[in-house]
Design a protein around this motif. Structure first.
Motif, PDB file in Angstrom:
ATOM      1  N   VAL A   1     -27.168   1.877 -29.430  1.00  0.00           N
ATOM      2  CA  VAL A   1     -26.536   0.562 -29.608  1.00  0.00           C
ATOM      3  C   VAL A   1     -27.446  -0.351 -30.412  1.00  0.00           C
ATOM      4  CG1 VAL A   1     -25.636  -1.461 -28.420  1.00  0.00           C
ATOM      5  CG2 VAL A   1     -25.219   0.823 -27.490  1.00  0.00           C
ATOM      6  N   PHE A   2     -28.743  -0.356 -30.068  1.00  0.00           N
ATOM      7  CA  PHE A   2     -29.667  -1.214 -30.803  1.00  0.00           C
ATOM      8  C   PHE A   2     -29.814  -0.759 -32.255  1.00  0.00           C
ATOM      9  CE2 PHE A   2     -33.858  -2.822 -32.026  1.00  0.00           C
ATOM     10  CZ  PHE A   2     -33.724  -4.156 -31.640  1.00  0.00           C
ATOM     11  N   SER A   3     -29.760   0.560 -32.464  1.00  0.00           N
ATOM     12  CA  SER A   3     -29.840   1.059 -33.836  1.00  0.00           C
ATOM     13  C   SER A   3     -28.634   0.615 -34.644  1.00  0.00           C
ATOM     14  CB  SER A   3     -29.937   2.582 -33.819  1.00  0.00           C
ATOM     15  OG  SER A   3     -31.063   2.998 -33.097  1.00  0.00           O
ATOM     16  N   CYS A   4     -27.453   0.684 -34.052  1.00  0.00           N
ATOM     17  CA  CYS A   4     -26.254   0.219 -34.751  1.00  0.00           C
ATOM     18  C   CYS A   4     -26.331  -1.277 -35.049  1.00  0.00           C
ATOM     19  CB  CYS A   4     -25.014   0.541 -33.920  1.00  0.00           C
ATOM     20  SG  CYS A   4     -24.705   2.299 -33.711  1.00  0.00           S
ATOM     21  N   LEU A   5     -26.864  -2.030 -34.087  1.00  0.00           N
ATOM     22  CA  LEU A   5     -27.014  -3.468 -34.312  1.00  0.00           C
ATOM     23  C   LEU A   5     -27.977  -3.744 -35.463  1.00  0.00           C
ATOM     24  CD1 LEU A   5     -26.439  -6.369 -33.321  1.00  0.00           C
ATOM     25  CD2 LEU A   5     -28.392  -6.135 -31.785  1.00  0.00           C
ATOM     26  N   CYS A   6     -29.055  -2.980 -35.532  1.00  0.00           N
ATOM     27  CA  CYS A   6     -30.003  -3.171 -36.623  1.00  0.00           C
ATOM     28  C   CYS A   6     -29.375  -2.820 -37.969  1.00  0.00           C
ATOM     29  CB  CYS A   6     -31.244  -2.311 -36.382  1.00  0.00           C
ATOM     30  SG  CYS A   6     -32.290  -2.893 -35.037  1.00  0.00           S
ATOM     31  N   VAL A   7     -28.568  -1.783 -37.986  1.00  0.00           N
ATOM     32  CA  VAL A   7     -27.900  -1.407 -39.229  1.00  0.00           C
ATOM     33  C   VAL A   7     -26.970  -2.519 -39.684  1.00  0.00           C
ATOM     34  CG1 VAL A   7     -26.279   0.215 -40.273  1.00  0.00           C
ATOM     35  CG2 VAL A   7     -28.133   1.060 -38.824  1.00  0.00           C
ATOM     36  N   LEU A   8     -26.189  -3.047 -38.744  1.00  0.00           N
ATOM     37  CA  LEU A   8     -25.274  -4.137 -39.097  1.00  0.00           C
ATOM     38  C   LEU A   8     -26.039  -5.365 -39.582  1.00  0.00           C
ATOM     39  CD1 LEU A   8     -22.704  -3.845 -36.169  1.00  0.00           C
ATOM     40  CD2 LEU A   8     -22.398  -3.120 -38.531  1.00  0.00           C
ATOM     41  N   MET A   9     -27.133  -5.695 -38.891  1.00  0.00           N
ATOM     42  CA  MET A   9     -27.911  -6.860 -39.312  1.00  0.00           C
ATOM     43  C   MET A   9     -28.569  -6.636 -40.672  1.00  0.00           C
ATOM     44  SD  MET A   9     -27.762  -9.457 -37.268  1.00  0.00           S
ATOM     45  CE  MET A   9     -26.018  -9.089 -37.319  1.00  0.00           C
ATOM     46  N   ALA A  10     -28.977  -5.400 -40.939  1.00  0.00           N
ATOM     47  CA  ALA A  10     -29.567  -5.109 -42.248  1.00  0.00           C
ATOM     48  C   ALA A  10     -28.533  -5.268 -43.356  1.00  0.00           C
ATOM     49  CB  ALA A  10     -30.145  -3.695 -42.252  1.00  0.00           C
ATOM     50  N   ILE A  11     -27.336  -4.742 -43.127  1.00  0.00           N
ATOM     51  CA  ILE A  11     -26.281  -4.885 -44.133  1.00  0.00           C
ATOM     52  C   ILE A  11     -25.922  -6.352 -44.325  1.00  0.00           C
ATOM     53  CG2 ILE A  11     -23.870  -4.321 -44.648  1.00  0.00           C
ATOM     54  CD1 ILE A  11     -24.314  -1.703 -43.095  1.00  0.00           C
ATOM     55  N   TYR A  12     -25.822  -7.076 -43.214  1.00  0.00           N
ATOM     56  CA  TYR A  12     -25.440  -8.489 -43.291  1.00  0.00           C
ATOM     57  C   TYR A  12     -26.524  -9.309 -43.989  1.00  0.00           C
ATOM     58  CZ  TYR A  12     -23.893 -13.113 -41.807  1.00  0.00           C
ATOM     59  OH  TYR A  12     -23.479 -14.422 -41.797  1.00  0.00           O
ATOM     60  N   SER A  13     -27.786  -9.067 -43.643  1.00  0.00           N
ATOM     61  CA  SER A  13     -28.865  -9.839 -44.278  1.00  0.00           C
ATOM     62  C   SER A  13     -28.992  -9.506 -45.754  1.00  0.00           C
ATOM     63  CB  SER A  13     -30.188  -9.562 -43.562  1.00  0.00           C
ATOM     64  OG  SER A  13     -30.512  -8.190 -43.620  1.00  0.00           O
TER      65      SER A  13
END
Length: 1368
Positions: free
Chosen positions: A259-271
């Protein structure tokens, strides 16, 4: 290996820096492509032999090709534009045309008309990126040419270990034998490169470990910082994710890694998208489509930083009005993205670790081991490689102390119970060193302690939040924290309310975040608008962090309690019983240490119980005198004054209301905090002014005014600290303080632990019995039944255990060795040393206690002198109507001791009234100029006007309150210092009396009969030796020579003053000495004391005078008055021009004090106990015959000098008479006046008949000697009477009657009088005064006491014996 490190550094640091610089130096489409490359780099693997043949190599090649292409196209574009300009195909003002704008947005800018710097700026990004990418590709391409054998060797763990050992040995040899020729083959350059590569490798490993182990923490922090840097809708995503992660962590919850890895991926794409959009908005096309001041752009946080100018398209211009956070926001976005991308890349490179793959592919296992060695700790590597849980390992310690990991050969079964095969072949691996484990355990202990105290941090954070950011919403935090501080079990209630703290804190910071948007205006009293919201939001997040810690600690402790309750194998009663047995066994071993620590702990606690109330009293001063004086601070001081006054006046009432007093202080402090805090809102002053009808200045005098953040913090912090100090006293020290100060319930001295343990016969025995076998046997006999039951329950517990665990425990028990005799001897010696040091320490405490007792006794003897002297000195230094009460009270309380307690109480209450009045007078509402008087001067002559201009009536405006004792002060605390010290001394006086009463009740003592220092010295010890004689006179000097001391002080007053009242003192001295006998003097002594007291109070009233505000002068200052200032001063009249000197009253007070003490001596002489201890003061019979009485003399004979004391007696009683005659002769010859002739006549008479005079009866001797004393007093009196001529009328006497001046030695010896002209008559200043008369008076009195003593009879008898022998 070194080449890989160098390539990694270039690829991870140098190349991104170049790309970032290219994006910042130029904003167009080409730089946007560089930005995309910048965002792609952290997602690609580092350059290796494999990656250079894959995606990483292709990335570098494409970057080289694109940068080179951009550079070539840019050069072609510049050539084309310049050619068209030269041919006239385009005009010079082609900037911002449609085609130019489009091409410029793509990235091709014309440098026509640009300066050198901006021209280079256009080309340098492409050149720099091309050079950096080409260098990276060329350096990393060498990895492809690495031989296969070397690569394979890198993956062989055994070979790597051998190579590492070989390298270490080689380094050692290089260090030890540096001059050897064989080891010089490797060049210096290669060694430097190898060292640089090693340092870079270590740095890389540290950064990698930080990112992998603390990656979640770093990501969370960066999300918060990025979210609050520039509040907007786009940044709100980071902020809310940050709040969600922290709140989830505070709830003791954890995210699954996926879950945390998916969140990091989403935040990386968003940033990344956020950064690209923000960069694209800097282009002219997008800023024209969405203007810079557009509300939607501001709402979404898309800030325009770069602006374009059609006249200077080649310039890099920045928008006006931007703050620093607008520039830092893109940097934070880039840092956040890089951190997220690095974590994602590391997670993608981490292969799935399974036992099957581990067994199947040895090379893959080596890869995983090597990667985990760089990224995981030792424990995690061992667990993950072997597929074991940490609980399945057994720690084995070898004989030499090396720590090993025991690793079983078989894995735990899936379906069966987890047991260890103790008989299988073990495998061992060296574990971490014990020092590292100790450090980690220490850090863990410190962290646990900090977490347990997190409630204090949370309460402080609530108060700091409310003080720093004033609003109605934060006011809730202030009330909340103060309420929790007031509770006794504040930790419990703080933890119970921690969920609500987190909820309310999250709501507060979310609302503040929304109101921090640039387009949203602030709301007065709720949300204030800040130019830069980052500091406010950052500080509030730090405050909120304490709430999260508190909530997590609360849930953690609750889970631990639930876990303990769920895993109890038997009932609660059984658990409590076993705990009791364990505690009893532990107490047997450490009871001695507990005894010592208990003594020390009780001492510390007793110190706090005694002295914490002084800290509370000191806080009153901090609250009352910090800043300007206002009404609420005055009320604080009035509360303290009421407490101190009641303590002094009525002790029992004070103890009854003390608890309610502190409660009222707490309630009042809460009210002050509430009023001051709520007054800080913008509309509060007008609301208060309308409600109360007071002006803004009047509200300021009440203490209600608006402050800056710094001033408000001080105004709130000090009362809050005071509140906490009072609450601590109420909760922890108040009850024990009341028990300690209860005079009706005292404890015997023998029950004190210090005296019991410090006793020489029982100290070591008491401590030794704690650990001695006899002591243990006694306790074992008392607790035998309990221990038997405990053993039975422990056996039942062993039966319930699994066989494997039981066997393991038996094996561990079997390995234990009994303690050796040497270790037990050392332990016993160490205990003996500790016991002896403890006894010495307790002895020191005992001696220190005796010193305290002695000091308290000294204070009890002399406190009345200290109190009265200080009060009178304060009154003399500050002559006001207020202080007249003090002087009058103590002037009559000193001679009449029954009024002393009343005088102390009156002075205490009056001091409190004066302090309150002086503080109220400092308010700005009181303006002295409004009611001050301006007196007009009457019809004086010119000389009189010049003289009277210095008068108090005509020099300046007259404030009537100054005469009373009130005036405006610059520093109030300094001006009130004397009053506070007076109050403290008065309180200390009554404290001394109550302390001594408490001490005597506790130790069953009675007050001593005599106020002496050496209680074992009496009259019988006077003749034992010089030491005993000195001790006796230290005890009873004033008892024996008090009358003579008073007479000397009276003469001192006369000599120091030489005015009208000195003449009265001289007449009173004559009246007292005329009585001659001690008993007769004792009869008139109370009247003499009353006369001194009345004269002191009357003189002080003269110093005060009439109120000057009435503008009425004294009769001797009327225009027709002929009295000069010198006569006014000699007569000691009140006057506005020549004020009476109040310092003269200090000499009068010293005389009054000694006369009062002598009055007490006259009363003590009639007590039988005092006569037994100090001897009687009955005068010797004046008709006594020395020859017949020598055999019955009560004092021993000292004529034959059996000791040094006898020699001293011979000097005093035999030869003092002739020495006194010498003093008389010197007194008569040092000056030339008519009065000195009498001294010479008397001296010659006694020299002529002195030998025969000593043989006469005492009555005859005293008859002649008293005549001489009378003449001496007559001379002193006459000189004082004639001083009016010497000081008041000396000018006309010098002009007309110089012979009178010479005859009587008329000269004013007191400073401040007018000096006559010296040309006509020489003034005998060296011959005036009564210094030698006073010295002569002292020796005359001393010789008179010699004549009146029984020791003198031995001298007379010896003289007669000598004459009889001589006549034979």
């Amino acid at each position: 290996m070194a080449s890989e490190v160098v390539c990694g550094l270039i690829f991870r640091f140098l190349l991104p820096v170049c790309l970032a610089a290219a994006c910042l130096f130029r904003f167009n489409g080409l730089s946007l492509i560089y930005l995309i490359y910048l965002l792609l780099i952290p997602l690609f693997a580092e350059p290796t032999r494999i990656t250079m043949q894959g995606h990483t190599g292709r990335l570098l090649k494409s970057l080289c090709f694109i940068s080179m292409s951009f550079l070539l196209i840019h050069i072609i574009y510049q050539i084309t534009v310049n050619s068209l300009l030269a041919g006239g195909s385009i005009k010079p003002g082609f900037n911002c045309s449609t085609w130019e704008k489009s091409i410029r947005q793509l990235g091709f800018e014309s440098v026509f008309g640009a300066d050198a710097g901006n021209g280079i700026r256009v080309f340098i990004p492409d050149i720099g990126v091309f050079m950096a990418s080409l260098s990276t590709w060329l350096v990393c391409r060498s990895l492809v040419q690495t031989p296969l054998t070397e690569d394979l060797a890198q993956y062989n763990m055994d070979f790597e270990a051998e190579e590492q050992r070989a390298e270490e040995d080689e380094n050692i040899l290089l260090d030890e034998d540096f001059e050897d020729a064989e080891e010089q083959e490797e060049s210096t350059k290669m060694r430097i490169l190898r060292r640089i590569a090693g340092v870079a490798s270590k740095v890389k490993e540290i950064i990698g470990n930080l990112i992998t182990t603390a990656g979640q923490v770093v990501v969370t922090i960066l999300l918060g910082l990025t979210g609050i840097m520039l509040p907007s809708l786009t940044s709100a995503v980071y902020f809310f994710v940050f709040l969600g992660l922290c709140t989830w962590w505070s709830l003791c919850r954890t995210f699954e890694p996926l879950v945390f890895s998916c969140l990091c991926v989403l935040m990386a794409i968003y940033s990344a998208g956020h950064l690209i959009v923000l960069y694209m908005y800097q282009l002219q096309f997008f800023q024209e489509a969405v203007p810079a001041g557009d509300s939607y752009a501001s709402l979404f946080g898309i800030s325009p930083i770069i602006r374009s100018d059609c006249l200077y398209t080649w310039k890099l211009l920045v928008h006006d009005g931007l703050r620093w956070h607008h520039f830092v926001n893109p940097i934070m976005l880039l840092v956040l993205y890089y951190t997220l991308a690095t974590l994602i890349r590391l997670w993608l490179q981490d292969p799935i670790d399974t036992p099957e793959e581990s067994d199947a592919d040895n090379t893959a296992q080596g890869k995983r081991k090597r990667w985990m060695k760089a990224h995981y700790t030792t424990e995690e590597r061992k667990v993950s490689v072997l597929g074991l849980q940490p609980s399945h390992r057994v720690l084995v310690v070898t004989s030499n102390g090396t720590s090993l990991d025991y690793i079983p050969s078989s894995l735990p079964c899936e379906n069966g119970p987890t047991t260890l095969d103790l008989y299988s072949t073990p495998q061992y691996k060296v574990d971490l060193r014990e020092e590292e484990a100790g450090e980690s355990s220490t850090l863990a202990t410190i962290f646990k302690f900090i977490m347990k105290q997190s409630y204090i941090c949370a309460l402080i954070a609530m108060m700091a939040w409310s003080i720093t950011y004033v609003s109605w919403l934060t006011f809730v935090f202030l009330i909340w924290s103060c309420t929790l501080w007031m509770m006794r079990d504040r930790r419990k209630y703080a933890m119970l309310t921690s969920p609500f703290m987190v909820m309310y804190g999250n709501l507060m910071i979310i609302l503040q975040y929304i109101w921090s948007f640039e387009q949203i205006k602030g709301i007065a009293g709720l949300f204030l608008k800040q130019d830069v919201p980052f500091p406010e939001l950052g500080s509030k997040i730090l405050f909120l962090l304490t709430f999260w810690l508190l909530l997590r600690q609360f849930l953690t402790e609750r889970q631990e309690r639930l876990k303990i309750l769920l895993h109890l194998p038997f009932s609660i009663q059984g658990w409590k019983f076993i705990s009791f047995i364990i505690e009893e066994e532990h107490d047997k071993e450490e009871e001695g240490d507990k005894e010592i620590m208990q003594v020390l702990g009780n001492m510390v606690m007793a110190m706090f119980v005694k002295y914490w109330i002084y800290i509370c009293g000191g806080m009153f001063f901090f609250v009352s005198f910090e800043g300007r004086t206002v009404l609420y601070k005055i009320i604080y001081m009035m509360m303290l004054l009421f407490c101190v006054a009641l303590y002094q006046v009525h002790y029992e009432w004070w103890r009854r209301i003390l608890k309610y007093f502190w409660m009222s202080v707490v309630v009042y402090t809460m009210l002050v905090l509430t009023l001051v805090y709520t007054f800080q809102f913008e509309t509060s002053p007008h609301v208060w002014s309308n409600m109360t009808g007071l002006t803004i200045n009047e509200l300021k005098d009440l203490g209600l005014e608006r402050f800056s953040v710094r001033e408000l913090f001080i105004r709130i912090f000090i009362p809050t600290s005071f509140l906490l100090v009072c609450i601590l006293h109420l909760h922890y020290f108040h009850d024990r303080f009341l028990q300690l100060t209860d005079l009706k319930a005292v404890q015997a001295k023998q029950e004190s632990t210090i005296y019991r343990l410090a006793h020489p016969d029982g100290s070591l025995a008491d401590i030794a019995m704690i650990s001695s076998p006899a002591g243990i046997d006694m306790k074992e006999q008392e607790e035998k039944a309990l221990l038997d039951e405990g053993m039975e329950k422990s056996k039942q517990k062993e039966a319930l255990e699994t066989p494997g665990k039981a066997e393991s425990r038996h094996l561990s028990e079997g390995t234990e060795e009994p303690p050796s005799e040497q270790s037990s001897d050392l332990k016993n010696k160490w205990h003996l040393v500790v016991d002896r040091l403890t006894v010495l320490f307790l002895k020191f405490l005992e001696y220190f206690h005796k010193l305290q007792v002695f000091i308290w006794w000294l204070l009890e003897m002399h406190i009345i002198k200290i109190v009265s002297s200080y009060i009178i000195l304060v009154c003399i230094n500050e002559v006001t109507l207020f202080n007249y009460v003090f002087l009058a009270s103590w002037a009559f309380a000193l001679p009449f001791s029954q009024f002393r307690p009343l005088a102390s109480s009156v002075c205490t209450v009056w001091t409190c009234v004066i302090i309150a009045c002086k503080m109220l007078y400092q308010l700005d509402v009181i303006e002295p100029k409004v009611y001050s008087s301006n007196c007009s001067m009457p019809d004086y002559t010119i000389d009189q006007k010049n003289k009277m201009q210095k008068s108090l009536l005509y020099s300046d405006l007259i404030d009537p309150s100054n005469w009373v004792g009130l005036q405006k002060y610059g520093k109030l605390l300094g001006s009130l210092r004397n009053n506070f010290l007076m109050l403290a001394i008065l309180a200390f006086e009554v404290t001394i009396y109550r302390h001594q009463e408490y001490y005597r009740l506790r130790n069953n003592l009675i007050p001593p009969v005599a106020r002496i220092i050496f209680h074992d010295i009496t009259r019988q010890h006077l003749d034992d030796g010089i030491i005993s004689c000195a001790k006796y006179f230290i005890n009873y000097f004033f008892y024996k020579f008090g009358v003579e001391t008073c007479f000397l002080l009276a003469v001192n007053v006369i000599g120091q003053r030489m005015d009208f009242y000195a003449m009265l003192h001289a007449f009173s001295l004559i009246a007292v000495m005329y009585r001659r006998r001690r008993k007769a003097i004792a009869e008139v002594w109370p009247k003499y004391c009353c006369f001194l007291a009345c004269m002191l109070t009357f003189q002080y009233f003269v110093c005060i005078g009439i109120p000057p505000a009435a503008c009425k002068d004294y009769p001797w200052r009327f225009p027709n008055s002929t009295m000069n200032s010198d006569v006014v001063k000699w007569l000691y009249f009140p006057d506005f021009l020549t004020k009476p000197n109040p310092m003269f009253l200090a000499y009068d007070f010293m005389l009054l004090l000694c006369a009062s003490l002598q009055r007490q001596v006259f009363e003590d002489e009639n007590k039988a106990a005092m006569r037994i201890m100090a001897g009687d003061n009955v005068e010797i019979c004046r008709d006594l015959d020395a020859a017949s009485f020598s055999l019955h003399n009560p004092v021993p004979d000292f004529i034959y000098c059996r000791s040094y004391l006898d020699m001293l007696k011979v000097i005093v009683f035999s030869y003092l008479f002739w020495f006194v005659l010498t003093i008389i002769f010197i007194t008569g010859t040092t000056r030339i006046s008519i009065f000195c002739m009498g001294y010479l006549v008397a001296c010659f008479y006694f020299l002529l008949f002195g030998g025969n005079l000593l043989l006469k009866p005492i009555k005859k001797i005293l008859h002649f000697w008293d005549f001489l004393i009378a003449y001496n007093v007559f001379v002193i009196t006459m000189k004082n009477v004639l001083s009016i001529a010497a000081c008041g009328f000396i000018i006309p006497l010098v002009k007309n009657n110089c012979w009178v001046v010479q005859l009587f030695s008329l000269a004013c010896t007191i400073k401040g009088y007018s000096e006559p002209p010296k040309d006509r008559c020489e003034l005998p200043k060296g011959e005036a005064g009564i210094i030698w008369d006073s010295i002569c008076f002292a020796f005359l009195l001393l010789q008179r006491r010699v004549f009146m003593s029984y020791y003198f009879l031995h001298v007379v008898a010896d003289i007669r014996s000598s004459q009889i022998l001589a006549s034979r």
